[in-house]
Design an enzyme around this catalytic site. Structure first.
Site, PDB file in Angstrom:
ATOM      1  N   ASN A 121       1.165  -0.626  -0.051  1.00 19.97           N
ATOM      2  CA  ASN A 121      -0.098  -0.162   0.069  1.00 19.97           C
ATOM      3  C   ASN A 121       0.648   1.015   0.547  1.00 19.97           C
ATOM      4  OD1 ASN A 121      -2.211   1.908   0.532  1.00 19.97           O
ATOM      5  ND2 ASN A 121      -2.443   1.481   2.462  1.00 19.97           N
ATOM      6  N   LYS A 146       0.508   4.587   0.243  1.00 19.30           N
ATOM      7  CA  LYS A 146      -0.473   5.257   0.491  1.00 19.30           C
ATOM      8  C   LYS A 146      -0.109   6.425  -0.232  1.00 19.30           C
ATOM      9  CE  LYS A 146       0.168   3.228   4.732  1.00 19.30           C
ATOM     10  NZ  LYS A 146      -0.493   3.088   6.337  1.00 19.30           N
ATOM     11  N   HIS A 193      -9.169   0.638   4.915  1.00 20.42           N
ATOM     12  CA  HIS A 193      -8.452   1.725   5.581  1.00 20.42           C
ATOM     13  C   HIS A 193      -8.531   2.002   6.455  1.00 20.42           C
ATOM     14  CE1 HIS A 193      -4.418   2.581   6.550  1.00 20.42           C
ATOM     15  NE2 HIS A 193      -3.907   1.483   5.462  1.00 20.42           N
ATOM     16  N   GLU A 227      -7.103   4.523   8.092  1.00 22.50           N
ATOM     17  CA  GLU A 227      -7.289   6.057   7.674  1.00 22.50           C
ATOM     18  C   GLU A 227      -8.059   6.503   6.884  1.00 22.50           C
ATOM     19  OE1 GLU A 227      -2.581   5.457   5.903  1.00 22.50           O
ATOM     20  OE2 GLU A 227      -1.808   4.936   7.279  1.00 22.50           O
ATOM     21  N   GLU A 243      -5.484  -5.030  10.002  1.00 18.65           N
ATOM     22  CA  GLU A 243      -4.069  -3.933  10.799  1.00 18.65           C
ATOM     23  C   GLU A 243      -4.241  -3.132  12.500  1.00 18.65           C
ATOM     24  OE1 GLU A 243      -2.134  -2.665   6.171  1.00 18.65           O
ATOM     25  OE2 GLU A 243      -3.807  -1.651   7.197  1.00 18.65           O
ATOM     26  N   GLY A 264       2.449   1.658  11.184  1.00 21.37           N
ATOM     27  CA  GLY A 264       3.519   3.021  10.271  1.00 21.37           C
ATOM     28  C   GLY A 264       4.209   3.241  11.984  1.00 21.37           C
ATOM     29  N   SER A 292       3.395  -2.087  10.303  1.00 18.33           N
ATOM     30  CA  SER A 292       4.260  -1.729  10.428  1.00 18.33           C
ATOM     31  C   SER A 292       5.323  -3.976  10.310  1.00 18.33           C
ATOM     32  CB  SER A 292       5.160  -1.925  11.896  1.00 18.33           C
ATOM     33  OG  SER A 292       4.983  -0.547  12.515  1.00 18.33           O
ATOM     34  N   GLY A 349       3.524  -1.269   4.529  1.00 17.88           N
ATOM     35  CA  GLY A 349       3.226   0.525   4.032  1.00 17.88           C
ATOM     36  C   GLY A 349       4.315   1.056   3.526  1.00 17.88           C
ATOM     37  N   GLY A 350       5.172   1.144   4.827  1.00 14.84           N
ATOM     38  CA  GLY A 350       6.537   2.137   4.179  1.00 14.84           C
ATOM     39  C   GLY A 350       7.173   1.144   4.183  1.00 14.84           C
TER      40      GLY A 350
HETATM   41  P1  13P Z   1       3.327  -0.175   7.607  1.00 20.92           P
HETATM   42  O1  13P Z   1       3.686  -0.993   6.806  1.00 20.92           O
HETATM   43  O2  13P Z   1       3.951   1.708   6.967  1.00 20.92           O
HETATM   44  O3  13P Z   1       3.239   0.059   9.685  1.00 20.92           O
HETATM   45  O4  13P Z   1       1.792   0.197   6.706  1.00 20.92           O
HETATM   46  C1  13P Z   1       0.942  -1.137   7.013  1.00 20.92           C
HETATM   47  C2  13P Z   1      -0.786  -0.247   6.164  1.00 20.92           C
HETATM   48  O5  13P Z   1      -1.103   0.346   6.543  1.00 20.92           O
HETATM   49  C3  13P Z   1      -0.634  -0.821   4.809  1.00 20.92           C
HETATM   50  O6  13P Z   1      -2.154  -0.698   4.556  1.00 20.92           O
END
Ligand code: 13P
Length: 254
Positions: A9, A11, A98, A100, A170, A176, A216, A237-238
């Site tokens: 993702n 983002k 998600h 967010e 999640e 994050g 993470s 994510g990251g």
């Molecule tokens: P991180 O891997 O950066 O923690 O993000 C996870 C995420 O929100 C994937 O949708």
């Protein structure tokens, strides 16, 4: 057996050129190094979808997804993107729910149920995200929160449509933050989600539903997480913004 998936993702990161460049690297490394049956999905911003879907044709192991879709078919919703538009790019998946989006765009379970319907109507596969906040976990209500999210968000579907879904657990406190859920904490919730699916749709549907862990996840902790019986991959994510790290996570299924 259910499908193993590692989905990235991105983002709101990467301009058009940066996205194409990262994706080309991912496809090359995947083609060279992924030897198993796992699927790699990249969920990019809308601007990249069409180009990435074309590049993805050179790999049977990579698919493309969006990160959101509007619930309406079309109309006067300035700035929004419909499921039909996403489908027309060649993308196959859409992340919905998600945390967010729930947090910053006030997306409710009720709204998400409509988005799920619209996305499925256009033959796209939702990656439906659920997960509790830190306060909810510390308050001991995380199972209730997850049950409510899944019940109100997707349990209105019939079994045939439900089978199109990927579920992603999640925990909001792990996104994050560098704090990963322990493999035992994640497995406990994944087992709970699968048992709720079994109670609603039966064991066969539950056993064939892919449930991803997100929060993470990185090349160091992926093996331990993916080694759990009910964790079928990750939503990253990251670490999905670095081709080497992202594919290394996917390689845990080689
Ligand atoms: P991180 O891997 O950066 O923690 O993000 C996870 C995420 O929100 C994937 O949708």
């Amino acid at each position: 057996m259910r499908k193993k998936i590692v989905a990235g993702n991105w983002k709101m990161n990467l301009d058009y050129e940066e996205g194409l460049s990262l994706f080309s690297e991912v496809v090359n490394i995947v083609n060279d190094e992924i030897t198993g049956q796992q699927l790699v999905i990249v969920c990019s911003p809308f601007i990249h979808l069409y180009s990435l879907a074309r590049l993805a044709k050179s790999s049977t192991k990579v698919s493309i997804g969006a990160q959101n879709a509007h619930q309406a078919e079309s109309g006067a919703y300035t700035g929004e993107i419909s499921a039909k538009m996403i489908k027309s790019t060649g993308a196959e998946y859409v992340i919905l729910g998600h945390s967010e989006r729930r947090q910053y765009f006030s997306e409710t379970n009720e709204l998400l149920a409509k988005k799920v319907d619209t996305v499925l109507k256009h033959a796209l596969k939702p990656i439906f995200c659920i997960g509790e906040t830190l306060e909810e976990r510390e308050g001991g209500i995380h199972f209730d929160v997850i049950k409510k999210q899944i019940t109100e968000g997707v349990f209105h579907l019939d079994a045939e449509h439900f089978a199109q879904l990927v579920i992603a657990y999640e925990p909001v406190w792990a996104i994050g933050t560098g704090v990963t859920a322990s493999s035992a904490q994640a497995q406990e919730i994944h087992l709970f989600i699968r048992s709720e699916i079994a109670a609603k749709y039966g064991k066969d549907v539950a056993d064939s539903t892919t449930i991803l862990y997100g929060g993470s996840c990185n090349p160091k902790n992926a093996r331990e997480l993916f080694g759990q019986p009910d964790i079928d991959g990750g939503l990253i994510g990251g670490a999905s913004l670095k081709s080497r790290d992202f594919v290394d996570i996917a390689k845990e299924f080689n």
